[in-house]
Design an enzyme around this catalytic site. Structure first.
Site, PDB file in Angstrom:
ATOM      1  N   HIS A  36       4.049  15.187  30.567  1.00 36.66           N
ATOM      2  CA  HIS A  36       3.949  15.945  29.321  1.00 36.66           C
ATOM      3  C   HIS A  36       2.733  15.533  28.489  1.00 36.66           C
ATOM      4  O   HIS A  36       2.058  16.372  27.904  1.00 36.66           O
ATOM      5  CB  HIS A  36       5.228  15.763  28.504  1.00 36.66           C
ATOM      6  CG  HIS A  36       5.527  16.891  27.592  1.00 36.66           C
ATOM      7  ND1 HIS A  36       6.791  17.174  27.128  1.00 36.66           N
ATOM      8  CD2 HIS A  36       4.734  17.849  27.055  1.00 36.66           C
ATOM      9  CE1 HIS A  36       6.759  18.245  26.343  1.00 36.66           C
ATOM     10  NE2 HIS A  36       5.523  18.662  26.275  1.00 36.66           N
TER      11      HIS A  36
ATOM     12  N   ARG B 251       2.503  30.354  18.883  1.00 34.42           N
ATOM     13  CA  ARG B 251       3.758  30.010  18.204  1.00 34.42           C
ATOM     14  C   ARG B 251       4.283  31.186  17.368  1.00 34.42           C
ATOM     15  O   ARG B 251       4.816  31.005  16.282  1.00 34.42           O
ATOM     16  CB  ARG B 251       3.565  28.767  17.345  1.00 34.42           C
ATOM     17  CG  ARG B 251       3.177  27.539  18.173  1.00 34.42           C
ATOM     18  CD  ARG B 251       2.751  26.350  17.332  1.00 34.42           C
ATOM     19  NE  ARG B 251       2.479  25.207  18.197  1.00 34.42           N
ATOM     20  CZ  ARG B 251       1.326  24.982  18.822  1.00 34.42           C
ATOM     21  NH1 ARG B 251       0.326  25.847  18.660  1.00 34.42           N
ATOM     22  NH2 ARG B 251       1.159  23.944  19.610  1.00 34.42           N
ATOM     23  N   GLY B 252       4.091  32.387  17.911  1.00 35.87           N
ATOM     24  CA  GLY B 252       4.593  33.596  17.268  1.00 35.87           C
ATOM     25  C   GLY B 252       3.621  34.269  16.323  1.00 35.87           C
ATOM     26  O   GLY B 252       3.802  35.440  15.986  1.00 35.87           O
ATOM     27  N   PHE B 253       2.576  33.574  15.924  1.00 35.43           N
ATOM     28  CA  PHE B 253       1.681  34.108  14.889  1.00 35.43           C
ATOM     29  C   PHE B 253       0.984  35.393  15.328  1.00 35.43           C
ATOM     30  O   PHE B 253       0.861  36.340  14.543  1.00 35.43           O
ATOM     31  CB  PHE B 253       0.641  33.051  14.507  1.00 35.43           C
ATOM     32  CG  PHE B 253      -0.230  33.453  13.353  1.00 35.43           C
ATOM     33  CD1 PHE B 253       0.262  33.443  12.062  1.00 35.43           C
ATOM     34  CD2 PHE B 253      -1.542  33.855  13.565  1.00 35.43           C
ATOM     35  CE1 PHE B 253      -0.537  33.823  10.985  1.00 35.43           C
ATOM     36  CE2 PHE B 253      -2.355  34.238  12.506  1.00 35.43           C
ATOM     37  CZ  PHE B 253      -1.850  34.225  11.209  1.00 35.43           C
TER      38      PHE B 253
ATOM     39  N   SER C  36       2.515  28.355  24.355  1.00 40.60           N
ATOM     40  CA  SER C  36       2.259  29.003  23.060  1.00 40.60           C
ATOM     41  C   SER C  36       1.234  30.134  23.200  1.00 40.60           C
ATOM     42  O   SER C  36       0.272  30.215  22.436  1.00 40.60           O
ATOM     43  CB  SER C  36       1.767  27.986  22.031  1.00 40.60           C
ATOM     44  OG  SER C  36       2.752  27.029  21.752  1.00 40.60           O
ATOM     45  N   PRO C  37       1.412  31.035  24.178  1.00 42.11           N
ATOM     46  CA  PRO C  37       0.399  32.071  24.425  1.00 42.11           C
ATOM     47  C   PRO C  37       0.277  33.098  23.299  1.00 42.11           C
ATOM     48  O   PRO C  37      -0.708  33.821  23.242  1.00 42.11           O
ATOM     49  CB  PRO C  37       0.889  32.734  25.723  1.00 42.11           C
ATOM     50  CG  PRO C  37       2.365  32.521  25.714  1.00 42.11           C
ATOM     51  CD  PRO C  37       2.565  31.163  25.104  1.00 42.11           C
TER      52      PRO C  37
ATOM     53  N   TYR D 284      12.371  18.057  24.480  1.00 43.19           N
ATOM     54  CA  TYR D 284      12.857  19.186  23.695  1.00 43.19           C
ATOM     55  C   TYR D 284      14.324  18.951  23.335  1.00 43.19           C
ATOM     56  O   TYR D 284      15.212  19.100  24.154  1.00 43.19           O
ATOM     57  CB  TYR D 284      12.715  20.502  24.456  1.00 43.19           C
ATOM     58  CG  TYR D 284      11.300  20.875  24.836  1.00 43.19           C
ATOM     59  CD1 TYR D 284      10.205  20.318  24.181  1.00 43.19           C
ATOM     60  CD2 TYR D 284      11.061  21.800  25.845  1.00 43.19           C
ATOM     61  CE1 TYR D 284       8.917  20.669  24.531  1.00 43.19           C
ATOM     62  CE2 TYR D 284       9.766  22.167  26.193  1.00 43.19           C
ATOM     63  CZ  TYR D 284       8.700  21.592  25.541  1.00 43.19           C
ATOM     64  OH  TYR D 284       7.414  21.940  25.900  1.00 43.19           O
TER      65      TYR D 284
END
Length: 384
Positions: free
Chosen positions: A178, A262-264, A258-259, A110
């Site tokens: 990862h 990713r914001g969607f 990403s629960p 990251y």
């Protein structure tokens, strides 16, 4: 009994913004009291430090007690368009600690490196109170990712030492691989981690985006604490590919990244959203192309409709659905906004019946998801 009031995301965020204003003018000792006053009687127990719920990832010597919701640090420096300056990010991370969050997630790739540096600067003062987990595997040379995987013994050891320095800690609480390295047998990786655990440099370990077979092989050599994979209402592969089953069987925890997709699933992204061309991987993902987002908005609408009669935002519905799946599942939503931190943590206030969650699942399952979650190159790196 269902709550018979409605709450919109905009309304929630407006209230949370008022909370944020209160927090900036109150002494630290009065923060929660100020927040409760501004929320006008709404139950804010889940954002209180003393009100945090806890869960345990892993079993036996690999067990790891953490807050029921963690915090994904990635988006503060990497892959999520514009972000606040460092001071603002540090303030938000400190607020998360004050609210009882004890699990913070970062990785070498990251940035690369910038995210670990931020986590180290912001969180090292809370040693013994919180835990910062990180990940190795993606090859990084001269501060840049090469796109290759390297989990060879010498490289893992070097990455461990470098992560310890950046995170400003003496031992990594949980060190994930990862991505799977096709050139290094997973048993060898497990042996290397076992050595680092004996040396006290690592306390526990985990794997990301691997198959059930790889989990078994790794766990047999060095017991795993957690598996981290993408998991939410629009991506449920771990339910059918054996990953959740093997975690349940072997007593391994599961950490969905990403629960909120990713914001969607939070309802703030749509076909007109413009992503930063230099710092947002969503623009490369099939599922985040305009036509796909237009079609998939129907799923967000289902979550909004479900939450409307229960006082929940769609983001809270998405997180709540994950939390009720198993007591050893700990989502790690990330954010750069105090309002979203408040919103996420208040998910812990809600207690819906299994029948209600089944109703939601059935409604979402009736809508086909448009677009793959990864492009072809990224997809090659998962599921081994």
């Amino acid at each position: 009994m269902k709550k018979e009031y409605e709450i919109s995301r905009r309304g929630f965020l407006k209230a949370a913004a008022a909370v944020g204003a209160a927090l900036t003018i109150q002494p630290t000792i009065n923060k929660v009291k100020a927040a409760n006053a501004v929320l006008n009687g709404q139950d804010a127990a889940a954002v209180k430090k003393d009100g945090m719920q806890y869960r345990t990832l892993g079993t036996g010597k690999a067990a790891f007690k953490v807050s029921a919701l963690g915090f994904g640090v990635m988006g503060m420096t990497y892959n999520r368009s514009q972000h606040p300056d460092k001071k603002a990010c540090i303030r938000l991370l400190h607020e998360a600690v004050e609210r009882g969050v004890t699990l913070f997630d970062t990785a070498i790739i990251y940035g690369p490196l910038t995210n670990e540096n931020l986590a180290g600067e912001a969180l090292s003062e809370f040693k013994g109170r919180i835990n910062v987990t990180t990940k190795f595997g993606h090859e990084v040379i001269n501060g840049k990712g090469t796109g290759r995987q390297d989990s060879s013994r010498a490289t893992v050891r070097r990455y461990c030492e470098e992560s310890l320095r950046r995170l400003r800690i003496d031992s990594i609480p949980l060190f994930y691989q990862h991505r799977y390295d096709p050139n290094t047998p997973i048993e060898e990786v497990a042996q290397t981690i076992g050595e680092l655990i004996k040396e006290g440099k690592v306390q526990r370990w985990g794997l990301c985006e691997v198959s059930a077979d790889t989990i078994r092989k790794a766990h047999a050599v060095q017991p795993l604490t957690a598996i981290q994979s993408e998991y939410h209402l629009m991506h449920r592969d771990v339910e059918t590919n054996g990953v959740l089953d093997v975690c349940r069987e072997l007593g391994i925890g599961f950490v969905p990244y990403s629960p909120i997709n990713r914001g969607f699933l939070g309802g703030c992204i749509n076909e007109y959203t413009v992503f930063d061309a230099n710092n947002d991987n969503r623009q490369t993902l099939p599922r985040f192309q305009p036509e796909a987002m237009r079609a998939n908005t129907r799923i967000v609408n289902v979550l909004q409709q479900f939450g409307r009669t229960r006082g929940m935002t769609s983001a809270q519905v998405a997180l709540g659905w994950l939390l009720q799946k198993a007591p050893w599942i700990v989502p790690i939503p990330g954010t750069t906004k105090l309002s979203h931190l408040e919103e996420n943590l208040r998910t812990l206030d809600f207690n819906l019946s299994p029948e209600e969650w089944k109703e939601l699942e059935t409604a979402v399952a009736a809508i086909p998801v448009v677009g793959n979650r990864y492009n072809a190159e990224q997809q090659k790196q998962v599921g081994h």
